[in-house]
Design a protein around this motif. Structure first.
Motif, PDB file in Angstrom:
ATOM      1  N   THR A 569       0.862  -1.088   0.046  1.00  0.00           N
ATOM      2  CA  THR A 569      -0.064  -0.027  -0.024  1.00  0.00           C
ATOM      3  C   THR A 569       1.003   1.300   0.017  1.00  0.00           C
ATOM      4  O   THR A 569       0.077   2.631  -0.041  1.00  0.00           O
ATOM      5  CB  THR A 569      -0.905   0.065   1.302  1.00  0.00           C
ATOM      6  N   GLN A 570       2.067   0.985   0.183  1.00  0.00           N
ATOM      7  CA  GLN A 570       3.187   2.293  -0.121  1.00  0.00           C
ATOM      8  C   GLN A 570       3.913   2.369  -1.616  1.00  0.00           C
ATOM      9  O   GLN A 570       3.983   1.035  -1.829  1.00  0.00           O
ATOM     10  CB  GLN A 570       4.040   2.102   1.213  1.00  0.00           C
ATOM     11  N   PRO A 571       4.173   3.400  -2.025  1.00  0.00           N
ATOM     12  CA  PRO A 571       4.922   3.280  -3.283  1.00  0.00           C
ATOM     13  C   PRO A 571       6.310   2.699  -3.376  1.00  0.00           C
ATOM     14  O   PRO A 571       6.650   2.496  -4.453  1.00  0.00           O
ATOM     15  CB  PRO A 571       4.956   4.835  -3.427  1.00  0.00           C
ATOM     16  N   GLU A 572       7.102   2.522  -2.102  1.00  0.00           N
ATOM     17  CA  GLU A 572       8.550   2.034  -2.208  1.00  0.00           C
ATOM     18  C   GLU A 572       8.608   0.866  -3.244  1.00  0.00           C
ATOM     19  O   GLU A 572       9.331   0.661  -4.029  1.00  0.00           O
ATOM     20  CB  GLU A 572       8.871   1.775  -0.892  1.00  0.00           C
ATOM     21  N   PHE A 573       7.809  -0.058  -2.990  1.00  0.00           N
ATOM     22  CA  PHE A 573       7.711  -1.544  -3.504  1.00  0.00           C
ATOM     23  C   PHE A 573       7.760  -1.376  -5.122  1.00  0.00           C
ATOM     24  O   PHE A 573       8.385  -1.720  -5.898  1.00  0.00           O
ATOM     25  CB  PHE A 573       7.069  -2.503  -3.002  1.00  0.00           C
ATOM     26  N   TRP A 574       6.345  -0.525  -5.604  1.00  0.00           N
ATOM     27  CA  TRP A 574       6.369  -0.134  -6.730  1.00  0.00           C
ATOM     28  C   TRP A 574       7.215   0.594  -7.758  1.00  0.00           C
ATOM     29  O   TRP A 574       7.611   0.353  -8.678  1.00  0.00           O
ATOM     30  CB  TRP A 574       5.009   0.557  -6.900  1.00  0.00           C
ATOM     31  N   GLN A 575       7.818   1.287  -6.949  1.00  0.00           N
ATOM     32  CA  GLN A 575       8.814   2.382  -7.526  1.00  0.00           C
ATOM     33  C   GLN A 575      10.205   1.481  -7.762  1.00  0.00           C
ATOM     34  O   GLN A 575      10.816   1.735  -8.767  1.00  0.00           O
ATOM     35  CB  GLN A 575       9.234   3.449  -6.490  1.00  0.00           C
ATOM     36  N   ASN A 576      10.769   0.671  -6.809  1.00  0.00           N
ATOM     37  CA  ASN A 576      11.783  -0.286  -6.983  1.00  0.00           C
ATOM     38  C   ASN A 576      11.600  -1.110  -8.020  1.00  0.00           C
ATOM     39  O   ASN A 576      12.598  -1.224  -9.019  1.00  0.00           O
ATOM     40  CB  ASN A 576      11.987  -1.115  -5.733  1.00  0.00           C
ATOM     41  N   ALA A 577      10.277  -1.753  -8.396  1.00  0.00           N
ATOM     42  CA  ALA A 577      10.045  -2.525  -9.503  1.00  0.00           C
ATOM     43  C   ALA A 577       9.946  -1.810 -10.745  1.00  0.00           C
ATOM     44  O   ALA A 577      10.688  -2.238 -11.710  1.00  0.00           O
ATOM     45  CB  ALA A 577       8.705  -3.137  -9.225  1.00  0.00           C
ATOM     46  N   VAL A 578       9.401  -0.793 -10.669  1.00  0.00           N
ATOM     47  CA  VAL A 578       9.221   0.145 -12.049  1.00  0.00           C
ATOM     48  C   VAL A 578      10.607   0.574 -12.473  1.00  0.00           C
ATOM     49  O   VAL A 578      11.033   0.645 -13.648  1.00  0.00           O
ATOM     50  CB  VAL A 578       8.410   1.447 -11.961  1.00  0.00           C
ATOM     51  N   ASP A 579      11.557   0.907 -11.647  1.00  0.00           N
ATOM     52  CA  ASP A 579      12.794   1.340 -11.892  1.00  0.00           C
ATOM     53  C   ASP A 579      13.715   0.261 -12.697  1.00  0.00           C
ATOM     54  O   ASP A 579      14.421   0.568 -13.544  1.00  0.00           O
ATOM     55  CB  ASP A 579      13.777   1.698 -10.252  1.00  0.00           C
ATOM     56  N   ILE A 580      13.419  -0.927 -12.435  1.00  0.00           N
ATOM     57  CA  ILE A 580      14.067  -1.895 -13.214  1.00  0.00           C
ATOM     58  C   ILE A 580      13.746  -1.909 -14.677  1.00  0.00           C
ATOM     59  O   ILE A 580      14.760  -2.050 -15.545  1.00  0.00           O
ATOM     60  CB  ILE A 580      13.790  -3.536 -12.413  1.00  0.00           C
ATOM     61  N   THR A 581      12.440  -1.676 -15.029  1.00  0.00           N
ATOM     62  CA  THR A 581      12.086  -1.478 -16.319  1.00  0.00           C
ATOM     63  C   THR A 581      12.276  -0.234 -16.810  1.00  0.00           C
ATOM     64  O   THR A 581      12.691  -0.112 -17.931  1.00  0.00           O
ATOM     65  CB  THR A 581      10.656  -1.651 -16.356  1.00  0.00           C
ATOM     66  N   VAL A 582      12.610   0.794 -16.165  1.00  0.00           N
ATOM     67  CA  VAL A 582      12.967   2.125 -16.475  1.00  0.00           C
ATOM     68  C   VAL A 582      14.412   1.916 -17.195  1.00  0.00           C
ATOM     69  O   VAL A 582      14.704   2.641 -17.958  1.00  0.00           O
ATOM     70  CB  VAL A 582      12.898   3.205 -15.453  1.00  0.00           C
ATOM     71  N   LYS A 583      15.322   1.158 -16.438  1.00  0.00           N
ATOM     72  CA  LYS A 583      16.766   1.023 -17.051  1.00  0.00           C
ATOM     73  C   LYS A 583      16.842   0.410 -18.533  1.00  0.00           C
ATOM     74  O   LYS A 583      17.668   0.694 -19.150  1.00  0.00           O
ATOM     75  CB  LYS A 583      17.413  -0.114 -15.987  1.00  0.00           C
ATOM     76  N   ASP A 584      16.000  -0.465 -18.670  1.00  0.00           N
ATOM     77  CA  ASP A 584      15.638  -1.111 -20.107  1.00  0.00           C
ATOM     78  C   ASP A 584      15.380  -0.072 -21.176  1.00  0.00           C
ATOM     79  O   ASP A 584      16.199   0.067 -22.248  1.00  0.00           O
ATOM     80  CB  ASP A 584      14.782  -2.144 -20.011  1.00  0.00           C
ATOM     81  N   ALA A 585      14.551   0.827 -20.676  1.00  0.00           N
ATOM     82  CA  ALA A 585      14.216   1.841 -21.720  1.00  0.00           C
ATOM     83  C   ALA A 585      15.380   2.827 -21.730  1.00  0.00           C
ATOM     84  O   ALA A 585      15.614   3.352 -23.013  1.00  0.00           O
ATOM     85  CB  ALA A 585      12.838   2.653 -21.093  1.00  0.00           C
ATOM     86  N   GLU A 586      16.136   3.360 -20.805  1.00  0.00           N
ATOM     87  CA  GLU A 586      17.233   4.181 -20.956  1.00  0.00           C
ATOM     88  C   GLU A 586      18.221   3.481 -21.350  1.00  0.00           C
ATOM     89  O   GLU A 586      18.928   4.461 -22.381  1.00  0.00           O
ATOM     90  CB  GLU A 586      17.537   4.368 -19.274  1.00  0.00           C
ATOM     91  N   GLU A 587      18.348   2.405 -21.472  1.00  0.00           N
ATOM     92  CA  GLU A 587      19.787   1.421 -22.137  1.00  0.00           C
ATOM     93  C   GLU A 587      19.298   1.666 -23.679  1.00  0.00           C
ATOM     94  O   GLU A 587      20.131   1.761 -24.455  1.00  0.00           O
ATOM     95  CB  GLU A 587      19.889   0.217 -21.545  1.00  0.00           C
ATOM     96  N   PHE A 588      18.141   1.449 -23.950  1.00  0.00           N
ATOM     97  CA  PHE A 588      17.516   1.577 -25.173  1.00  0.00           C
ATOM     98  C   PHE A 588      17.885   2.783 -26.034  1.00  0.00           C
ATOM     99  O   PHE A 588      18.262   2.847 -27.089  1.00  0.00           O
ATOM    100  CB  PHE A 588      16.135   1.046 -25.437  1.00  0.00           C
ATOM    101  N   LEU A 589      17.293   3.777 -25.273  1.00  0.00           N
ATOM    102  CA  LEU A 589      17.596   5.421 -25.546  1.00  0.00           C
ATOM    103  C   LEU A 589      19.162   5.520 -25.889  1.00  0.00           C
ATOM    104  O   LEU A 589      19.508   6.226 -26.760  1.00  0.00           O
ATOM    105  CB  LEU A 589      17.145   6.277 -24.745  1.00  0.00           C
ATOM    106  N   ARG A 590      20.057   4.960 -24.922  1.00  0.00           N
ATOM    107  CA  ARG A 590      21.471   5.375 -25.050  1.00  0.00           C
ATOM    108  C   ARG A 590      21.912   4.480 -26.466  1.00  0.00           C
ATOM    109  O   ARG A 590      22.850   5.157 -27.239  1.00  0.00           O
ATOM    110  CB  ARG A 590      22.055   4.612 -23.814  1.00  0.00           C
ATOM    111  N   LEU A 591      21.474   3.286 -26.518  1.00  0.00           N
ATOM    112  CA  LEU A 591      22.120   2.430 -27.713  1.00  0.00           C
ATOM    113  C   LEU A 591      21.566   2.942 -29.186  1.00  0.00           C
ATOM    114  O   LEU A 591      22.547   2.810 -30.198  1.00  0.00           O
ATOM    115  CB  LEU A 591      21.683   1.137 -27.636  1.00  0.00           C
TER     116      LEU A 591
END
Length: 599
Positions: A569-591
């Motif tokens: 019910t708190q945002p921390e867990f969801w943010q940590n999970a989303v962060d993992i998927t954000v890294k994939d998007a950022e890596e795609f943008l870099r490449l």
């Protein structure tokens, strides 16, 4: 594994398909047992005998499992051939039996409610009942929030030729449809599933556009029928809810998924706050294919000419290899599923679109349905469904009521399996171009969960708000769909999909209301589980099985606290999970930055 069959084997269940004499006899026996079930349950009236309760509960579970067995077999028949007329008739019979069974379960609710506190406590504390105590106490609580049992039974009877009939009509309408698409100078009639594959995954943009246009035109010709279908489903649902005194369309979906509204709201809130990088991904994808903005039919199309292609055998072996890195037991199970032909994957006309996994209680077997096209996406889907199958497998020795996990946690196992495979594919990439292609596939999966599913969720909320006031026209449904897509995709597309509401089976499900947000929950929950698996290594496999075995025995908040030590019910867990998927998007943008600069 070599030369694997791409068609499943249903013969171990009932030889002869929909016209199987053995299946007909099974249904007759099932009908008899369901007809007698209410009387068996009624024998509990005023009893304080724990032994009597244990005996009746055993019978109730057995009948329920047998009904689920029949439902699974019929679902397989209808999926493999949407024109199987006899299977449609049998499906009608099972719908009727399901309603009768629902009435019997309403009688069980009545007896559960009538039991005094001391008797009920004694029943739940009995060691024979302990494994299903959570399910039973949950039924007691839910029953207390519904109509009187007799009224719920009546509603169930009326639903056979009302609510469920409208749901069945959708399958009939889809089965009749053929999408005419011109390809290579020839007009071809494609099934809905084949046309979907063409507009969503074909590299040639002109072919995608033609397939998408043909798709929209075909559904436009039938939109009034689909609108009537959806309106009557929605009207029935609202009428039932209001009779119960419920004023929220999300009460039942949250209850079914054993999650609080607070958890649902914070999940979407965190997702919405993290969409910027995914909008950048969509804009970068548009640049790569040479257009100002993507259209809906571009969302899942590859931008790279590099193709990671797997034959069915290659895909199967790759999946088993990745499962083995995590758990030898998981790999052995998948190998068995492939070698025993538990999977229907052949690309042929007449199949229903989409994919699913269904279980057969008693045999501890499952069957997987999909259409395989040699793409990495197909490999991911296959891994996803095998995750469902493994979930059912590790719970196979448990009482039936303790295996009735909700859809959101069901998606945890499937998405976890999918992540094992897609992450391995990215790591194994032999070049930046191949890695870009695989990352694009992976980030597209995140966008499906964060934007496509969110659009469905927004649409259904808005549709039900308007449906309370009266019928919603096809034209208005198109508008609601586009409005939801614009909001969810942050207005990043040029062309949207107005008749998505007519083409998506999930909106017409009568067994699972709001058949959307559980996918996103499962996706993010599994991402959190995956992160923990990476941290703990091989020792996590046993913990993972323990988590899966608990999925039907507590709320998702309790499950997360027990096995992951987090508060959903708190945002921390969801943010940590989303962060993992954000890294994939950022890596795609870099490449891909250099590729855009070079254009």
């Amino acid at each position: 594994m070599k030369q694997l069959s791409q068609t499943w084997n249903l013969e171990p269940f009932f030889a002869g398909g929909s016209e199987s004499p053995e299946f007909a006899h099974y249904l007759e026996q099932l009908e008899t047992s369901i007809e007698g079930l209410s009387g068996t349950i009624s024998s509990l009236a005023s009893t304080t005998s724990v032994d009597a309760w244990v005996s009746v509960l055993h019978t109730v579970q057995e009948v329920f499992a047998n009904l689920r067995y029949a439902m699974s077999f019929t679902s397989c028949l209808l999926a493999q051939n949407v024109k199987d007329q006899h299977a449609k008739i049998v499906h009608g019979t099972i719908t009727k039996l399901s309603a009768q069974h629902g009435a019997a379960m309403t009688v069980l609710d009545k007896q559960i409610l009538a039991a005094d506190e001391s008797t009920w406590a004694a029943v739940l504390q009995d060691e024979r009942v302990q494994p299903i105590a959570f399910y039973l106490d949950e039924r007691r609580q839910r029953a207390n929030e519904k109509l009187a049992p007799e009224m719920e039974a009546l509603a169930g009877d009326l639903a056979v030729d009302g609510y469920h009939a409208w749901g069945s009509l959708y399958n009939t309408l889809i089965g009749r449809m053929a999408i005419k698409v011109e390809k290579d100078g020839e007009v071809k009639e494609l099934s809905v599933g084949q046309a979907q594959n063409m507009y969503s995954g074909t590299p040639d943009r002109s072919v995608r556009e033609a397939a998408f246009t043909a798709w929209e035109e075909a559904f436009a010709q039938n939109e009034e029928l689909f609108a009537a279908n959806l309106n009557h489903l929605g009207g029935f649902r609202w009428a039932h809810y209001k009779a119960r005194g419920w004023d929220s369309i999300l009460k039942e979906p949250c209850d079914i998924n054993r999650m609080s509204r607070a958890t649902l709201d914070v999940m979407w809130d965190v997702i919405d706050k993290n969409k910027d990088v995914f909008v950048k991904f969509l804009n970068r994808k548009a640049e790569l294919i040479g257009t100002d903005k993507l259209s809906y039919y571009d969302l899942y199309a590859p931008t790279s000419t590099v193709e990671t292609s797997y034959t069915y055998d290659e895909g199967a072996n790759f999946i088993v290899e990745q499962f083995k890195e995590f758990s030898a037991d998981f790999a052995d199970f998948a190998t068995m599923a492939f070698e025993k032909s538990w999977i229907e994957a052949e690309d042929r006309p007449g199949k229903r679109p989409g994919g699913f996994c269904t279980g057969f209680p008693g045999k501890n077997e499952t069957r997987i349905f999909m259409t395989y096209d040699n793409s990495m996406g197909a490999v991911s889907t296959l891994a996803h469904e095998l995750g469902h199958a493994y979930h059912a497998h590790v719970m196979g020795d448990m009482p039936f009521f303790s295996r009735l996990y909700a859809m959101n946690v069901a998606e945890t196992a499937s998405t976890f399996a999918e992540t094992l495979v897609t992450s391995a594919a990215v790591r194994a990439a032999k070049s930046d171009d191949e890695k870009i292609a695989l990352l694009e596939e992976k980030v597209s999966g995140s966008i499906a969960m964060y934007m496509d599913i969110h659009a469905r969720f927004i649409f259904e909320n808005n549709f039900y708000d308007e449906r309370q006031k009266g019928l919603v026209s096809a034209e208005r449904l198109n508008e609601l769909m586009v409005e939801a897509q614009k909001k969810s995709y942050r207005d990043s597309l040029e062309l949207y999909h107005p008749r998505f509401w007519a083409s998506k089976l999930h909106f017409y499900s009568t067994s699972v209301p709001f058949y959307n947000f559980p996918y996103t929950f499962g996706y993010l929950f599994s991402t959190g589980v995956y992160a923990l698996a990476l941290q703990e290594g091989a020792s996590f496999a046993d913990k993972y099985v323990a988590l899966l075995r608990d999925t039907a025995s507590m709320t998702v908040e309790e499950l997360a606290q027990k096995h992951l030590g987090v508060d959903l019910t708190q945002p921390e867990f969801w943010q940590n999970a989303v962060d993992i998927t954000v890294k994939d998007a950022e890596e795609f943008l870099r490449l891909t930055a250099d590729k855009v600069a070079a254009q």
